[in-house]
Design a protein around this motif. Structure first.
Motif, PDB file in Angstrom:
ATOM      1  N   THR A   9       0.375  -1.523  -0.244  1.00 47.56           N
ATOM      2  CA  THR A   9      -0.098  -0.041  -0.070  1.00 47.56           C
ATOM      3  C   THR A   9       1.116   1.518  -0.069  1.00 47.56           C
ATOM      4  O   THR A   9       2.261   1.586   0.848  1.00 47.56           O
ATOM      5  N   ALA A  10       0.365   2.550  -1.222  1.00 47.00           N
ATOM      6  CA  ALA A  10       1.769   2.957  -1.072  1.00 47.00           C
ATOM      7  C   ALA A  10       0.559   4.029  -2.634  1.00 47.00           C
ATOM      8  O   ALA A  10       0.368   4.062  -2.752  1.00 47.00           O
ATOM      9  N   VAL A  11       1.485   4.840  -2.219  1.00 44.74           N
ATOM     10  CA  VAL A  11       1.227   5.991  -3.649  1.00 44.74           C
ATOM     11  C   VAL A  11       2.381   5.750  -4.904  1.00 44.74           C
ATOM     12  O   VAL A  11       3.594   6.022  -3.898  1.00 44.74           O
ATOM     13  N   TYR A  12       1.830   5.415  -5.476  1.00 44.90           N
ATOM     14  CA  TYR A  12       3.309   5.146  -6.845  1.00 44.90           C
ATOM     15  C   TYR A  12       3.158   5.889  -7.690  1.00 44.90           C
ATOM     16  O   TYR A  12       2.419   6.703  -7.887  1.00 44.90           O
ATOM     17  N   TYR A  13       4.159   6.370  -8.092  1.00 49.72           N
ATOM     18  CA  TYR A  13       4.673   7.549  -8.446  1.00 49.72           C
ATOM     19  C   TYR A  13       6.051   6.412 -10.107  1.00 49.72           C
ATOM     20  O   TYR A  13       6.866   6.164  -9.994  1.00 49.72           O
ATOM     21  N   CYS A  14       5.260   7.603 -11.061  1.00 49.72           N
ATOM     22  CA  CYS A  14       6.204   7.108 -12.586  1.00 49.72           C
ATOM     23  C   CYS A  14       7.336   8.023 -12.164  1.00 49.72           C
ATOM     24  O   CYS A  14       6.896   9.482 -12.443  1.00 49.72           O
ATOM     25  N   ASN A  15       8.788   7.819 -12.947  1.00 45.05           N
ATOM     26  CA  ASN A  15       9.473   8.802 -13.208  1.00 45.05           C
ATOM     27  C   ASN A  15      10.047   8.686 -14.337  1.00 45.05           C
ATOM     28  O   ASN A  15      10.519   7.243 -15.278  1.00 45.05           O
ATOM     29  N   ALA A  16      10.707   8.830 -15.700  1.00 44.39           N
ATOM     30  CA  ALA A  16      11.464   8.866 -16.720  1.00 44.39           C
ATOM     31  C   ALA A  16      12.361   9.958 -16.699  1.00 44.39           C
ATOM     32  O   ALA A  16      12.068  11.522 -16.813  1.00 44.39           O
ATOM     33  N   ALA A  17      13.808   9.413 -17.519  1.00 45.43           N
ATOM     34  CA  ALA A  17      14.323  10.385 -17.961  1.00 45.43           C
ATOM     35  C   ALA A  17      14.540  10.613 -19.293  1.00 45.43           C
ATOM     36  O   ALA A  17      13.895   9.596 -20.245  1.00 45.43           O
ATOM     37  N   VAL A  18      13.704  11.901 -19.599  1.00 50.65           N
ATOM     38  CA  VAL A  18      13.237  12.884 -21.294  1.00 50.65           C
ATOM     39  C   VAL A  18      14.394  13.223 -22.169  1.00 50.65           C
ATOM     40  O   VAL A  18      14.446  14.235 -21.174  1.00 50.65           O
ATOM     41  N   VAL A  19      14.480  13.057 -23.360  1.00 48.29           N
ATOM     42  CA  VAL A  19      15.043  13.750 -23.471  1.00 48.29           C
ATOM     43  C   VAL A  19      14.523  14.483 -24.341  1.00 48.29           C
ATOM     44  O   VAL A  19      13.657  14.100 -25.796  1.00 48.29           O
ATOM     45  N   VAL A  20      14.851  15.779 -24.056  1.00 50.26           N
ATOM     46  CA  VAL A  20      14.149  16.909 -25.592  1.00 50.26           C
ATOM     47  C   VAL A  20      15.223  18.085 -26.623  1.00 50.26           C
ATOM     48  O   VAL A  20      15.999  17.889 -26.146  1.00 50.26           O
ATOM     49  N   LEU A  21      14.645  18.486 -27.776  1.00 50.12           N
ATOM     50  CA  LEU A  21      15.430  19.115 -28.475  1.00 50.12           C
ATOM     51  C   LEU A  21      15.147  20.528 -28.060  1.00 50.12           C
ATOM     52  O   LEU A  21      14.294  21.085 -27.198  1.00 50.12           O
TER      53      LEU A  21
END
Length: 121
Positions: free
Chosen positions: A90-102
């Motif tokens: 039981t928890a709050v689940y967070y997604c995370n990403a390393a996003v490359v932008v231009l």
């Protein structure tokens, strides 16, 4: 701007399953590592699992054999299949990403807003 939007949380009984999704949107060149983290009440945020663009995965010991992380690079989306859920998940689940932008070229660390998973009978 880049956003991560999660879905799939909810209430489930012990032993049950849930599947979380996290979709990235915005002006994205590519996404490197994606991951899931969770934060239980009164505790620090902890790593659940990560996956590289090539599909290499890493899991916290507490979820190995029960959770599976995956991603669809064409859809800029990641998933977390959670089986054999326990009350301690039981928890709050967070997604995370390393996003490359231009313009300019750089890597952003982006977090989702969180989705609550409650495991209870």
């Amino acid at each position: 701007q880049v956003q991560l939007v999660e879905s799939g949380g909810g209430l489930v009984q012990p032993g049950g399953s849930l599947r979380l999704s996290c979709a990235a949107s915005g002006t994205i060149f590519s996404i490197n590592v994606m991951g899931w983290y969770r934060q239980a009440p009164g505790k620090q945020r902890e790593l659940v699992a990560t996956i590289t663009r090539g599909g290499r995965t890493n899991y916290a010991d507490s979820v190995k054999g029960r959770f599976t992380i995956s991603r669809d690079n064409a859809k800029n989306t990641e998933y977390l299949q959670m089986n054999s859920l326990k009350p301690e998940d039981t928890a709050v689940y967070y997604c995370n990403a390393a996003v490359v932008v231009l313009s300019p070229y750089r890597t952003l660390e982006v977090w989702g807003q969180g989705t609550l998973v409650t495991v209870s009978s």
